[in-house]
Design an enzyme around this catalytic site. Structure first.
Site, PDB file in Angstrom:
ATOM      1  CB  CYS A 121      44.849  46.640  42.626  1.00  0.00           C
ATOM      2  SG  CYS A 121      43.172  46.010  42.756  1.00  0.00           S
ATOM      3  CB  CYS A 155      44.126  38.931  39.184  1.00  0.00           C
ATOM      4  SG  CYS A 155      43.847  39.070  40.948  1.00  0.00           S
ATOM      5  CG  ASP A 161      40.708  40.437  37.518  1.00  0.00           C
ATOM      6  OD1 ASP A 161      41.752  40.479  38.195  1.00  0.00           O
ATOM      7  OD2 ASP A 161      39.706  41.111  37.801  1.00  0.00           O
ATOM      8  CB  SER A 162      39.867  38.231  41.397  1.00  0.00           C
ATOM      9  OG  SER A 162      39.936  39.637  41.308  1.00  0.00           O
ATOM     10  CG  HIS A 195      38.990  46.648  41.263  1.00  0.00           C
ATOM     11  ND1 HIS A 195      39.450  45.414  40.915  1.00  0.00           N
ATOM     12  CD2 HIS A 195      37.679  46.494  41.580  1.00  0.00           C
ATOM     13  CE1 HIS A 195      38.466  44.536  41.028  1.00  0.00           C
ATOM     14  NE2 HIS A 195      37.380  45.163  41.431  1.00  0.00           N
ATOM     15  CD  GLU A 208      34.076  44.266  42.767  1.00  0.00           C
ATOM     16  OE1 GLU A 208      32.957  43.788  42.540  1.00  0.00           O
ATOM     17  OE2 GLU A 208      35.028  44.162  41.975  1.00  0.00           O
TER      18      GLU A 208
HETATM   19  N1  DGL Z   1      42.019  41.738  40.704  1.00  0.00           N
HETATM   20  C1  DGL Z   1      42.638  41.997  41.989  1.00  0.00           C
HETATM   21  C2  DGL Z   1      44.058  42.484  41.804  1.00  0.00           C
HETATM   22  O1  DGL Z   1      44.442  42.965  40.765  1.00  0.00           O
HETATM   23  C3  DGL Z   1      41.874  43.021  42.772  1.00  0.00           C
HETATM   24  C4  DGL Z   1      40.524  42.594  43.230  1.00  0.00           C
HETATM   25  C5  DGL Z   1      40.546  41.487  44.247  1.00  0.00           C
HETATM   26  O2  DGL Z   1      40.905  41.725  45.415  1.00  0.00           O
HETATM   27  O3  DGL Z   1      40.204  40.379  43.850  1.00  0.00           O
HETATM   28  O4  DGL Z   1      44.836  42.398  42.715  1.00  0.00           O
END
Ligand code: DGL
Length: 305
Positions: A202, A75, A12-13, A204, A154
């Site tokens: 997403c 992600c 993931d990011s 989050h 965040e």
């Molecule tokens: N992990 C990213 C997603 O699922 C969300 C957070 C980001 O913008 O990096 O799209």
């Protein structure tokens, strides 16, 4: 090592993908996991597709040397920007979160009007409407960019008065006036469109599910990719005969699953604290990695952004 004994790679990011890792650990409790969060370069959702694709190719190069039996791109933004390049370059199954989320949405909708709440990057890529229409061309799709929701999660994770808890034990944990106001603004493009199902596109957003549902109206169904991709992964490994299971039990090698974490963040303690809040287990083994210095996997020949 038998293929079945290898860990599942999850990427993931940042920390948000631990919502997906948690669902996978719950559906596949015997499986080991190697999780990589590119926390230093998070968020991906406000970056260009080309930049995120380069990051994905670097992550792919990192996993290529990790001896994993599958890679999950947790992600959504990374899935939209570069799932194909990982699938083309790695010799293990690579699953992204967009197709499972799209499938869950078309299964759930009765009005056949579906909302997608995702980052700016995912929305701009058009990946969710494409995936939904590949499965059911008659479904109407409405999108809302919600990178602002990533920011507020965040912030909450960084300031974290609640971080000693487990977010699953108190679903109202982010229920503050500030979060509710941001959720109301983010879902605005979906209101009045007759959608009965909204994809949380997403990593989050499952953390803010109660606030998002409240802003949309309580009768709207929320679907997220986390559980869907966990079931898809189980099925993939089962068909390949790569689940940890009877073979290891017979040999006596089916020990406790190993959860290993890697992050590009310099703040390992912060990653551990916020990570255990999301994952629901202590993050005991965390390695720092530097992806900037890694040589990226080559792009798909002829690829054009
Ligand atoms: N992990 C990213 C997603 O699922 C969300 C957070 C980001 O913008 O990096 O799209």
């Amino acid at each position: 090592m038998l293929d079945s004994e290898k860990p599942i790679g999850i990427f993931d990011s940042g920390l948000g993908g631990l919502t997906v890792a948690r669902a996978i650990a719950s559906v596949l409790p015997n499986e080991s996991i190697t999780y990589l969060g590119d926390t230093k370069r998070c968020p991906y959702g406000t970056r260009s597709q080309a930049e995120v694709r380069l990051f994905v190719r670097q992550v792919g190069a990192w996993f290529a040397h990790r001896d994993v039996k599958a890679v999950i791109v947790a992600c959504n933004t990374a899935t939209a920007a570069g799932l194909d390049v990982l699938q083309s370059s790695l010799d293990v199954p690579v699953l992204g979160v967009i197709e499972p989320g799209a499938r869950a949405a078309i299964q759930a909708t009765r009005t056949r009007r579906v909302g997608v709440l995702a980052t700016q990057g995912t929305v701009s890529s058009g990946s969710y409407p494409r995936a939904i229409h590949d499965l059911d061309a008659g479904v109407k799709v409405f999108q809302a960019p919600g990178s602002v929701l990533v920011e507020i999660v965040e912030e909450e994770l960084a300031n974290g008065p609640h971080l000693h808890q487990d977010w699953m034990s108190d679903k109202q944990i982010f229920d503050t006036p500030a979060v509710n106001a941001v959720a109301r603004t983010a879902v605005e493009p979906l209101l009045g469109k007759g959608v009965d199902t909204v994809v949380l596109g997403c990593t989050h957003f499952p953390l803010l599910a109660p606030e998002i549902r409240h802003a949309l109206g309580e009768d709207v169904m929320l679907v997220s990719s986390a559980e869907e991709i966990a079931s898809e992964l189980r099925e993939t490994l089962r068909r390949r005969n790569e689940l940890v299971g009877p073979a290891e039990a017979a040999k006596g090698t089916a020990g406790e699953p190993l959860y290993r974490f890697a992050t590009t963040s310099d703040d390992i303690t912060g990653f551990a604290v916020a990570g255990s809040f999301i994952f629901g287990h202590a993050l005991d083994s965390i390695e720092h990695v530097d992806l900037d210095g890694i040589e990226a996997l080559p792009d798909v020949p002829g690829y054009e952004a």
